[in-house]
Design an enzyme around this catalytic site. Structure first.
Site, mmCIF file in Angstrom:
data_model
loop_
_atom_site.group_PDB
_atom_site.id
_atom_site.type_symbol
_atom_site.label_atom_id
_atom_site.label_comp_id
_atom_site.label_asym_id
_atom_site.label_seq_id
_atom_site.Cartn_x
_atom_site.Cartn_y
_atom_site.Cartn_z
ATOM 1 N N ASP A 95 -37.957 50.340 -8.976
ATOM 2 C CA ASP A 95 -37.594 51.665 -9.484
ATOM 3 C C ASP A 95 -38.196 52.009 -10.844
ATOM 4 O O ASP A 95 -38.226 53.165 -11.227
ATOM 5 C CB ASP A 95 -36.066 51.787 -9.576
ATOM 6 N N HIS A 96 -38.692 51.013 -11.582
ATOM 7 C CA HIS A 96 -39.103 51.259 -12.965
ATOM 8 C C HIS A 96 -40.575 51.634 -13.132
ATOM 9 O O HIS A 96 -40.952 52.185 -14.166
ATOM 10 C CB HIS A 96 -38.823 50.019 -13.817
ATOM 11 N N ASP A 160 -30.769 44.239 -16.060
ATOM 12 C CA ASP A 160 -30.907 45.582 -16.602
ATOM 13 C C ASP A 160 -29.612 45.887 -17.331
ATOM 14 O O ASP A 160 -28.524 45.558 -16.836
ATOM 15 C CB ASP A 160 -31.147 46.614 -15.488
ATOM 16 N N ARG A 448 -29.717 57.054 -22.517
ATOM 17 C CA ARG A 448 -30.304 56.714 -23.816
ATOM 18 C C ARG A 448 -31.193 57.831 -24.328
ATOM 19 O O ARG A 448 -31.819 58.533 -23.553
ATOM 20 C CB ARG A 448 -31.127 55.420 -23.713
ATOM 21 N N SER A 643 -31.860 48.064 -24.106
ATOM 22 C CA SER A 643 -32.195 47.442 -22.833
ATOM 23 C C SER A 643 -32.051 45.926 -22.876
ATOM 24 O O SER A 643 -32.191 45.293 -23.918
ATOM 25 C CB SER A 643 -33.638 47.806 -22.459
ATOM 26 N N ARG A 645 -34.098 43.858 -21.687
ATOM 27 C CA ARG A 645 -35.406 43.230 -21.428
ATOM 28 C C ARG A 645 -35.631 41.946 -22.225
ATOM 29 O O ARG A 645 -35.610 41.929 -23.451
ATOM 30 C CB ARG A 645 -36.531 44.232 -21.669
#
Length: 754
Positions: A95-96, A160, A448, A643, A645
């Site tokens: 999806d990213h 995520d 965000r 995030s 990440r």
């Protein structure tokens, strides 16, 4: 039938016994969050009680979910773990990497072409290791999880930060870095400091223009971006019970913006109905059999101050729609005050784009309320004054809203429907109109709104609101507009007012989808070979980080003293850098390029102490590393918010950073640094941050006596020959200290599986 129904049956079969055992130990009623946590202890039935905010506890989550940007590094790490299959049900969601530009069809085709190598890698790894694979276009991870995998009382981790979205169905769902996902997939217990508990009592009822989004916008206003750190937020009360499951998911999703570990709502009839509507009547029936265990005890909700560490009460009947922003998701302005506030702060009044969707607000219910306003616009002869984009959350939602004529409603007023993906929400937006960097405002139903996050333009002021508010501002094209009281001029020159929108929680004809985009893994993946081209610029097999050499860190050079807000977006930007998420060397070229250097107020310009030249942060870091000189990062409050990440932790490690010393950490980032073998420290006295000068070098002493709760001594050596000796704290426990000594948590796992 639901995915992984046998796993869910096992969870529910042991749930009552584990909760009763914990209740006996605690000697009191329990919150929902406590029930789920104690039901998922690695030790099984609880043998001791745990102290909130202090005890490190091993858990056994039920499943893992990964999105394509973070899954690359997570699975590259899992490939080194020595396992033939994941120990728990796991899924990957593409999806990213889909960039928003022209519209769903063209954007999806371009993404498939551009990212084919990555998609093929993820598909083959998933096929080999027993992981469910959701193809590009299938939908946004959190909406797909809500529709297919989330179940009341379950525990899930996801790579995520918005994984808590599943709390809308009563899960404890927690955003983590990829190394944490590797632990769970490799059959290791997953460690978490036992969270504190924040109870939010919702009284009254949402009505009129109010939406669930307005609840979390108010919560963010109260708690700020770090007020929920280390805590699970549990919602209850009549206002919570009246809310739909997808409305609850919106609130839980954006709980990431207050730093919360996760958020959740108790199981009830609304939860059961969502499960049935999404084809999981079997899960609903199982949950109903133990319903009392899947919500907080009545005594807890009757006297919440006795059971929660903090209690907040919000009367929904007194709430007002609001916009949060710009540049931070906790700055709230009610719509009645937005005009005066915008003018006072010199915010751009030209509202140039309106964006509906993302994982936060892309349910059928959200889309119907927004479509109602689109219908009104056509009837009242209004046209959008701002660009309007709509992003469905999943192929199931998209297919259903197209069947029900809702996409046509948006297109009639000039809206563009984008692919079922994250797109603009994470910076995947090719926005030609702001390439000149002009000042403008946009409004989104996303979560965000940090500077440059959506379109890369530092002069785009992004505001977060409910989907219906987004529609209203799309029609006005102005920030100084109050949809509740102001009128708009239509094509005939008449002043018209928008009516309160009406929506539907579920489609009258039920959900429908032709191809959901799911690919089941092979029964036996042992013969499947995962290939990575050694010349690829997108993927790179990992080389283990070196073990600690047993010595103190001495002579560390200052890489950067970051000033103010330094999110994971600042440490490792998304947007165009997403293409390198599977290639550690290439993505490390974005290390801290968004952070503000304390000494010159500029981004990506730091002094290289070896040659005295000012250069890009990655260039200076590489110079230090290549000359075998260790470096250190100094940070401010809530360093690493945003995030989940893990690239923001792997990049410093790869580039030779030995330690990160800050005033305070965001939870996920601190854990990620620990997992990658970077020493994560906080100033014992936050004021010591001010002692750091541009040419300083650092000695960190006491590593041989590294122990839980024991401070380190840091000697700051100034260029004039003077020095300061300060204390630095840490939150490492015994297990985490072993990660540090081994060089990373993955190194330790690999040793144990050897």
């Amino acid at each position: 039938m639901a995915f992984d129904i046998e796993m869910i049956k096992k969870v529910y079969a042991r749930f009552p016994e584990r909760v009763e055992a914990a209740k006996k130990l605690l000697g009191r009623p329990m919150t929902l969050a406590e029930k789920i946590l104690y039901a998922h202890l690695d030790e099984g039935v609880a043998k001791e009680t745990y102290t909130r905010g202090e005890s490190y506890v091993d858990f056994r989550p039920d499943r893992v979910a990964m999105q394509d940007a973070t899954a690359q590094m997570a699975l590259l790490q899992f490939m080194q773990a020595g396992k033939s299959k994941t120990a728990v049900p796991s899924s990957v969601h593409c999806d990213h990497l889909i960039q928003a530009k022209e519209g769903a069809e063209k954007d999806l085709e371009r993404a498939k072409y551009t990212n084919q190598e990555v998609y093929d890698f993820l598909a083959s790894v998933s096929n080999k290791y027993g992981i469910g694979f959701w193809k590009p276009g299938a939908g946004i991870i959190h909406q797909v999880v809500l529709e297919n995998y989330a179940f009341p009382g379950g525990m899930m981790i996801g790579t995520d930060s918005h994984t808590p979205n599943a709390g809308g169905l009563g899960m404890v769902a927690i955003g983590v870095g990829g190394a944490d996902a590797v632990d769970v997939m490799a059959d290791m217990p997953w460690e978490l400091k036992f969270p504190k508990l924040i109870g939010i009592k919702l009284t009254g009822k949402l009505s009129g223009w109010l939406a669930p989004k307005d609840v979390i916008l108010r919560v963010a206003d109260i708690l700020t971006v770090k007020g929920g750190t280390g805590a699970i937020v549990e919602y209850f009360g009549e206002g919570a019970r009246a809310m739909s499951a997808t409305g609850r998911a919106t609130i839980c999703n954006m709980g990431a913006e207050i730093g919360a570990t996760t958020s959740t709502f108790g199981f009830d009839a609304n939860t059961a109905e969502y499960l049935r509507q999404t084809g999981r009547a079997d899960v609903a029936e199982l949950a109903e059999q133990i319903a009392g265990y899947l919500t907080g005890d009545a005594e807890v909700y009757a006297d919440p101050e006795k059971y929660f560490d903090q209690v907040i009460e919000i009367n929904l009947s007194e709430l007002e729609p609001a916009l949060n922003g710009p540049f931070t998701p906790d700055l709230r302005t009610p719509v009645s005050k937005i005009a005066e506030t915008a003018k006072k702060n010199d915010w751009p009044l030209n509202m140039e784009a309106a964006l509906i969707g993302s994982c936060t607000n892309s349910s059928y219910e959200d889309i119907t309320r927004a479509a109602n306003i689109a219908r009104q616009a056509v009837e009242k002869k209004l046209t959008a004054k701002a660009e309007l984009f709509i992003t469905p959350g999943s192929e199931q939602v998209r297919y259903t809203i197209e069947r029900d004529g809702l996409i046509a409603e948006f297109e009639k007023m000039g809206g563009v429907v984008l692919a079922n993906a994250c797109g603009q929400c994470i910076g995947q937006w090719d926005r030609e109109s702001v390439k000149d960097g002009h000042r403008n405002s946009i409004i989104t139903s996303f979560n965000r709104n940090f500077a440059k996050r959506n379109d890369g333009n530092p002069n785009t002021y992004a505001f977060v609101a409910s989907p219906e508010m987004v529609m209203c501002y799309a029609l006005s094209g102005r920030l100084d507009f109050n949809p509740l009281t102001d009128t708009l001029t239509n094509a005939d020159g008449e002043e018209v007012k928008l009516d309160v929108p009406e929506g539907m929680v579920f489609p009258p004809k039920g959900f429908e989808v032709d191809d959901p985009g799911y690919q089941a893994p092979a029964e036996d993946g042992s013969k499947i070979e995962v290939k990575v081209d050694p010349n690829s610029e997108r993927l790179q097999l990992l080389t283990p980080f070196p073990e600690w050499d047993g010595k103190d860190f001495k002579g560390l050079h200052l890489l950067i003293k970051a000033k103010g807000k330094c999110t994971t977006d600042h440490i490792s930007m998304a947007g165009p850098w997403l293409r390198y998420r599977g290639h550690l060397e290439n993505i490390s070229q974005n290390l801290l390029i968004g952070a503000v250097n304390y000494f010159n107020e500029k981004t990506n310009l730091v002094k290289d102490q070896l040659d005295g030249q000012y250069k890009a942060v990655p260039e200076a870091a590489k110079h230090y590393r290549d000359e075998s000189v260790g470096s250190i990062i100094i940070g401010d409050e809530n360093y690493g918010e945003g995030s989940s990440r893990e690239h923001a932790a792997m990049e410093p490690r790869f580039m030779g950073v030995k330690a990160v010393l800050v005033r305070s950490f965001a939870r996920i980032h601190e854990t990620n640094l620990k997992k990658q073998g970077v020493l994560a420290l906080t100033f014992a006295d936050p004021a010591d941050y001010d002692k750091i000068l541009e040419d300083d070098r650092f000695d960190i002493l006491g590593l041989a006596e590294f122990a839980p709760g024991k401070d380190f001594t840091v000697v700051i050596r100034h260029a004039d020959g003077s020095s300061d000796e300060i204390k630095a704290k840490h939150t490492y426990n015994k297990n985490q200290i072993e990660w540090f000594k081994a060089g990373s948590a993955l190194n330790l796992i690999r040793k144990q599986n050897a």
